[in-house]
Design a protein around this motif. Structure first.
Motif, PDB file in Angstrom:
ATOM      1  N   THR A   5       0.830  -1.196   0.000  1.00 25.92           N
ATOM      2  CA  THR A   5       0.000   0.000   0.000  1.00 25.92           C
ATOM      3  C   THR A   5       0.866   1.248   0.000  1.00 25.92           C
ATOM      4  O   THR A   5       0.559   2.232  -0.670  1.00 25.92           O
ATOM      5  N   TYR A   9      -0.256   4.591  -5.125  1.00 27.40           N
ATOM      6  CA  TYR A   9      -0.912   5.881  -4.928  1.00 27.40           C
ATOM      7  C   TYR A   9      -2.213   5.643  -4.177  1.00 27.40           C
ATOM      8  O   TYR A   9      -2.776   4.538  -4.197  1.00 27.40           O
ATOM      9  N   SER A  10      -2.712   6.666  -3.519  1.00 26.16           N
ATOM     10  CA  SER A  10      -3.970   6.562  -2.773  1.00 26.16           C
ATOM     11  C   SER A  10      -5.136   6.378  -3.751  1.00 26.16           C
ATOM     12  O   SER A  10      -5.029   6.695  -4.945  1.00 26.16           O
ATOM     13  N   GLY A  12      -7.830   8.084  -3.959  1.00 28.11           N
ATOM     14  CA  GLY A  12      -8.205   9.385  -4.526  1.00 28.11           C
ATOM     15  C   GLY A  12      -7.286   9.789  -5.663  1.00 28.11           C
ATOM     16  O   GLY A  12      -7.746  10.285  -6.703  1.00 28.11           O
ATOM     17  N   ALA A  13      -5.986   9.592  -5.492  1.00 32.91           N
ATOM     18  CA  ALA A  13      -5.024   9.923  -6.547  1.00 32.91           C
ATOM     19  C   ALA A  13      -5.282   9.079  -7.787  1.00 32.91           C
ATOM     20  O   ALA A  13      -5.200   9.582  -8.917  1.00 32.91           O
ATOM     21  N   ARG A  63      -6.933  17.543  -7.931  1.00 33.72           N
ATOM     22  CA  ARG A  63      -5.850  16.572  -7.774  1.00 33.72           C
ATOM     23  C   ARG A  63      -4.655  17.177  -7.045  1.00 33.72           C
ATOM     24  O   ARG A  63      -4.036  16.530  -6.194  1.00 33.72           O
ATOM     25  N   TRP A  66      -5.535  17.371  -3.454  1.00 34.82           N
ATOM     26  CA  TRP A  66      -5.454  16.024  -2.902  1.00 34.82           C
ATOM     27  C   TRP A  66      -4.001  15.650  -2.647  1.00 34.82           C
ATOM     28  O   TRP A  66      -3.635  15.155  -1.582  1.00 34.82           O
ATOM     29  N   ARG A  67      -3.174  15.900  -3.647  1.00 29.50           N
ATOM     30  CA  ARG A  67      -1.750  15.543  -3.550  1.00 29.50           C
ATOM     31  C   ARG A  67      -1.065  16.273  -2.401  1.00 29.50           C
ATOM     32  O   ARG A  67      -0.152  15.739  -1.774  1.00 29.50           O
ATOM     33  N   THR A  69      -2.214  16.867   0.410  1.00 32.04           N
ATOM     34  CA  THR A  69      -2.617  16.317   1.709  1.00 32.04           C
ATOM     35  C   THR A  69      -2.443  14.801   1.802  1.00 32.04           C
ATOM     36  O   THR A  69      -2.797  14.209   2.818  1.00 32.04           O
ATOM     37  N   HIS A  70      -1.940  14.174   0.754  1.00 33.53           N
ATOM     38  CA  HIS A  70      -1.751  12.718   0.749  1.00 33.53           C
ATOM     39  C   HIS A  70      -0.361  12.387   0.234  1.00 33.53           C
ATOM     40  O   HIS A  70       0.055  12.889  -0.811  1.00 33.53           O
ATOM     41  N   LYS A  71       0.316  11.535   0.956  1.00 31.36           N
ATOM     42  CA  LYS A  71       1.694  11.155   0.622  1.00 31.36           C
ATOM     43  C   LYS A  71       1.753  10.445  -0.736  1.00 31.36           C
ATOM     44  O   LYS A  71       0.927   9.594  -1.035  1.00 31.36           O
TER      45      LYS A  71
END
Length: 184
Positions: A5, A9-10, A12-13, A63, A66-67, A69-71
């Protein structure tokens, strides 16, 4: 979070990536088909191109938010230095084009006295730039050139993903899909 995981990518990504990718390819085909028409029909098809472009702009901003806030997973460790540099450079250029192309199209439309109809739902007004058809035409030309460059970079991106997936066997495309093996 499992090790696999952490290398993907998440969700959302992934959704943003594939939605934007599909819309970019569809929008390229829409504008290519527009050249086959004349008059009102060409205007209608170009109207779809403009509305899809604005959709791409909104999704790209989403996007990027989103990026932020997400690794983002690290690039595979077996990539050569030049491959890492190329991957990062192409991704930056993608984001620049995903923002600049729709904004440039909107600006060129505004300079030539046109607002943008958003699929008949509402009208996106002209930017407050006044009319300058010559500059608008120049920006349309730059928009077309940027679109062509974008298509070539997309082809490079796809070839790279396929190379990493099937030749290097380092997970490549599966980093952006919720299935498939992403080795450690």
């Amino acid at each position: 979070m499992t090790d696999t995981t952490a290398r993907r990518y998440s969700a959302g990504a992934m959704i943003f990536h594939w939605l934007i990718a599909i819309l970019v390819i569809a929008n390229w085909q829409i504008v290519e088909r527009a050249h086959d028409f004349e008059g009102a029909m060409r205007g209608t098809v170009m109207g779809y191109h403009k509305a899809v472009g604005i959709t791409i702009l909104v999704l790209t901003v989403g996007r990027l938010l989103w990026r932020s806030t997400h690794k983002v997973p690290p690039l595979p460790s077996d990539l050569a230095g030049w491959e890492k540099t190329l991957a990062r450079t192409v991704h930056v250029i993608f984001y620049v084009l995903l923002i600049a192309l729709p904004l440039g199209g909107w600006l060129a439309n505004s300079l030539t006295g046109r607002s943008i109809d958003f699929f008949g739902l509402f009208t996106i007004p002209q930017l407050p730039v006044g009319e300058n058809r010559t500059l608008g035409g120049t920006i349309f030309d730059m928009h077309a050139l940027g679109g062509s460059i974008f298509i070539y970079l997309i082809a490079l991106h796809i070839l790279g993903a396929l190379k990493h997936t099937f030749f290097d066997k380092n997970g490549g495309i599966f980093r952006m899909l919720p299935f498939g093996k992403v080795p450690g």
